[in-house]
Scaffold this motif. Sequence first.
Motif, PDB file in Angstrom:
ATOM      1  N   ARG A 116      46.636  29.268  49.781  1.00  0.00           N
ATOM      2  CA  ARG A 116      46.355  30.676  49.852  1.00  0.00           C
ATOM      3  C   ARG A 116      47.011  31.452  48.786  1.00  0.00           C
ATOM      4  O   ARG A 116      48.115  31.206  48.352  1.00  0.00           O
ATOM      5  CB  ARG A 116      46.713  31.322  51.069  1.00  0.00           C
ATOM      6  CG  ARG A 116      46.275  30.856  52.500  1.00  0.00           C
ATOM      7  CD  ARG A 116      44.672  31.443  52.656  1.00  0.00           C
ATOM      8  NE  ARG A 116      44.100  30.857  53.950  1.00  0.00           N
ATOM      9  CZ  ARG A 116      43.794  31.375  55.156  1.00  0.00           C
ATOM     10  NH1 ARG A 116      44.188  32.586  55.090  1.00  0.00           N
ATOM     11  NH2 ARG A 116      43.282  30.744  55.723  1.00  0.00           N
ATOM     12  N   ASP A 117      46.309  32.538  48.138  1.00  0.00           N
ATOM     13  CA  ASP A 117      46.770  33.437  47.133  1.00  0.00           C
ATOM     14  C   ASP A 117      47.346  34.579  47.547  1.00  0.00           C
ATOM     15  O   ASP A 117      46.730  35.254  48.317  1.00  0.00           O
ATOM     16  CB  ASP A 117      45.449  33.669  46.229  1.00  0.00           C
ATOM     17  CG  ASP A 117      46.153  34.467  45.119  1.00  0.00           C
ATOM     18  OD1 ASP A 117      47.329  34.673  44.791  1.00  0.00           O
ATOM     19  OD2 ASP A 117      45.292  34.685  44.113  1.00  0.00           O
ATOM     20  N   MET A 118      48.730  34.759  47.605  1.00  0.00           N
ATOM     21  CA  MET A 118      49.564  35.474  48.080  1.00  0.00           C
ATOM     22  C   MET A 118      50.255  36.545  47.088  1.00  0.00           C
ATOM     23  O   MET A 118      50.874  37.445  47.451  1.00  0.00           O
ATOM     24  CB  MET A 118      50.609  35.164  48.920  1.00  0.00           C
ATOM     25  CG  MET A 118      50.270  34.315  50.165  1.00  0.00           C
ATOM     26  SD  MET A 118      49.195  35.082  51.410  1.00  0.00           S
ATOM     27  CE  MET A 118      50.578  35.890  52.149  1.00  0.00           C
ATOM     28  N   ARG A 119      49.859  36.570  45.961  1.00  0.00           N
ATOM     29  CA  ARG A 119      50.071  37.293  44.892  1.00  0.00           C
ATOM     30  C   ARG A 119      49.678  38.901  45.150  1.00  0.00           C
ATOM     31  O   ARG A 119      48.578  38.894  45.755  1.00  0.00           O
ATOM     32  CB  ARG A 119      49.716  36.998  43.552  1.00  0.00           C
ATOM     33  CG  ARG A 119      50.126  35.544  43.059  1.00  0.00           C
ATOM     34  CD  ARG A 119      49.624  34.867  41.930  1.00  0.00           C
ATOM     35  NE  ARG A 119      48.324  34.612  42.347  1.00  0.00           N
ATOM     36  CZ  ARG A 119      47.598  33.721  41.503  1.00  0.00           C
ATOM     37  NH1 ARG A 119      47.881  33.591  40.182  1.00  0.00           N
ATOM     38  NH2 ARG A 119      46.370  33.534  41.659  1.00  0.00           N
ATOM     39  N   ILE A 120      50.514  39.661  44.853  1.00  0.00           N
ATOM     40  CA  ILE A 120      50.196  41.027  45.157  1.00  0.00           C
ATOM     41  C   ILE A 120      49.167  41.746  44.210  1.00  0.00           C
ATOM     42  O   ILE A 120      48.616  42.465  44.794  1.00  0.00           O
ATOM     43  CB  ILE A 120      51.844  41.900  45.246  1.00  0.00           C
ATOM     44  CG1 ILE A 120      52.706  41.503  46.361  1.00  0.00           C
ATOM     45  CG2 ILE A 120      51.587  43.201  45.179  1.00  0.00           C
ATOM     46  CD1 ILE A 120      53.766  41.650  46.148  1.00  0.00           C
ATOM     47  N   ARG A 128      47.940  44.112  51.076  1.00  0.00           N
ATOM     48  CA  ARG A 128      47.832  42.885  51.045  1.00  0.00           C
ATOM     49  C   ARG A 128      47.994  42.073  52.394  1.00  0.00           C
ATOM     50  O   ARG A 128      47.579  40.925  52.854  1.00  0.00           O
ATOM     51  CB  ARG A 128      48.790  42.023  49.931  1.00  0.00           C
ATOM     52  CG  ARG A 128      48.334  42.546  48.531  1.00  0.00           C
ATOM     53  CD  ARG A 128      46.906  41.954  48.113  1.00  0.00           C
ATOM     54  NE  ARG A 128      47.323  40.451  48.148  1.00  0.00           N
ATOM     55  CZ  ARG A 128      46.455  39.749  47.553  1.00  0.00           C
ATOM     56  NH1 ARG A 128      44.875  40.075  47.270  1.00  0.00           N
ATOM     57  NH2 ARG A 128      46.334  38.332  47.476  1.00  0.00           N
ATOM     58  N   ILE A 129      49.058  42.433  53.070  1.00  0.00           N
ATOM     59  CA  ILE A 129      49.605  41.930  54.527  1.00  0.00           C
ATOM     60  C   ILE A 129      48.352  41.947  55.337  1.00  0.00           C
ATOM     61  O   ILE A 129      47.970  41.323  56.404  1.00  0.00           O
ATOM     62  CB  ILE A 129      50.797  42.476  55.005  1.00  0.00           C
ATOM     63  CG1 ILE A 129      52.079  41.924  54.252  1.00  0.00           C
ATOM     64  CG2 ILE A 129      50.928  42.024  56.423  1.00  0.00           C
ATOM     65  CD1 ILE A 129      53.294  42.766  54.217  1.00  0.00           C
ATOM     66  N   LYS A 133      44.206  36.573  53.652  1.00  0.00           N
ATOM     67  CA  LYS A 133      44.553  36.030  52.391  1.00  0.00           C
ATOM     68  C   LYS A 133      43.513  35.351  51.918  1.00  0.00           C
ATOM     69  O   LYS A 133      43.136  34.189  52.598  1.00  0.00           O
ATOM     70  CB  LYS A 133      45.859  35.348  52.409  1.00  0.00           C
ATOM     71  CG  LYS A 133      46.898  36.427  52.690  1.00  0.00           C
ATOM     72  CD  LYS A 133      47.043  37.490  51.968  1.00  0.00           C
ATOM     73  CE  LYS A 133      48.119  38.430  52.603  1.00  0.00           C
ATOM     74  NZ  LYS A 133      47.842  39.776  53.098  1.00  0.00           N
ATOM     75  N   THR A 135      41.555  31.985  50.569  1.00  0.00           N
ATOM     76  CA  THR A 135      41.887  30.563  50.384  1.00  0.00           C
ATOM     77  C   THR A 135      41.411  30.297  49.021  1.00  0.00           C
ATOM     78  O   THR A 135      40.506  30.355  48.578  1.00  0.00           O
ATOM     79  CB  THR A 135      41.139  29.696  51.432  1.00  0.00           C
ATOM     80  OG1 THR A 135      41.638  30.098  52.532  1.00  0.00           O
ATOM     81  CG2 THR A 135      41.396  28.033  51.099  1.00  0.00           C
ATOM     82  N   ALA A 155      51.350  28.707  50.098  1.00  0.00           N
ATOM     83  CA  ALA A 155      51.203  30.220  49.600  1.00  0.00           C
ATOM     84  C   ALA A 155      51.728  30.195  47.938  1.00  0.00           C
ATOM     85  O   ALA A 155      52.738  29.833  47.720  1.00  0.00           O
ATOM     86  CB  ALA A 155      52.277  31.398  50.231  1.00  0.00           C
TER      87      ALA A 155
END
Length: 156
Positions: A116-120, A128-129, A133, A135, A155
């Motif tokens: 998953r891409d969790m970059r801000i 973002r939260i 997120k 995939t 992540a």
Amino acid sequence: MAISEPEIHVRKSVEMLYDSLKHGDNETVSKLLAIDLEWWFHGPPNCKHMMRMLTGEALDLEFKFEPRNITVIDDRVIVEGWEGSEAYWVHVWTVDVQDGLITQFREYFNTWITVRDMRIGSKSVWDRIKQIKPTVWQSEPREHLNRSLPGLVLAI
């Protein structure tokens, strides 16, 4: 979508690593890996095959890694393969974009992986939260192995 020049560079480093391992070219392998390579493993303790190969502990015929799928996401290269119904593996390599040196290795054995891409980016952390997120990569479809495996989310 076109592959960027840095992505081609990091992919070539990892492809060269597998080719060098296949041909027993330890000199090239050592040139591709950072001296302080960070390594992380998830799976049965007796399945640390790649780390045994990288440290020279493995016998030549212990395990053959034949990549079936290679995906590049920025400076990470995800490689997966399966051998029959007993062995499924995913390797996630982090490569320095400037010099092609591999700095991090994550080895997953008999584990399904979702990345998953969790970059801000440009959004606030809170926005973002609240979002689902995206995939960016998943293990191959389960029909390759006819059994249940634990799953993990990685992540980036």
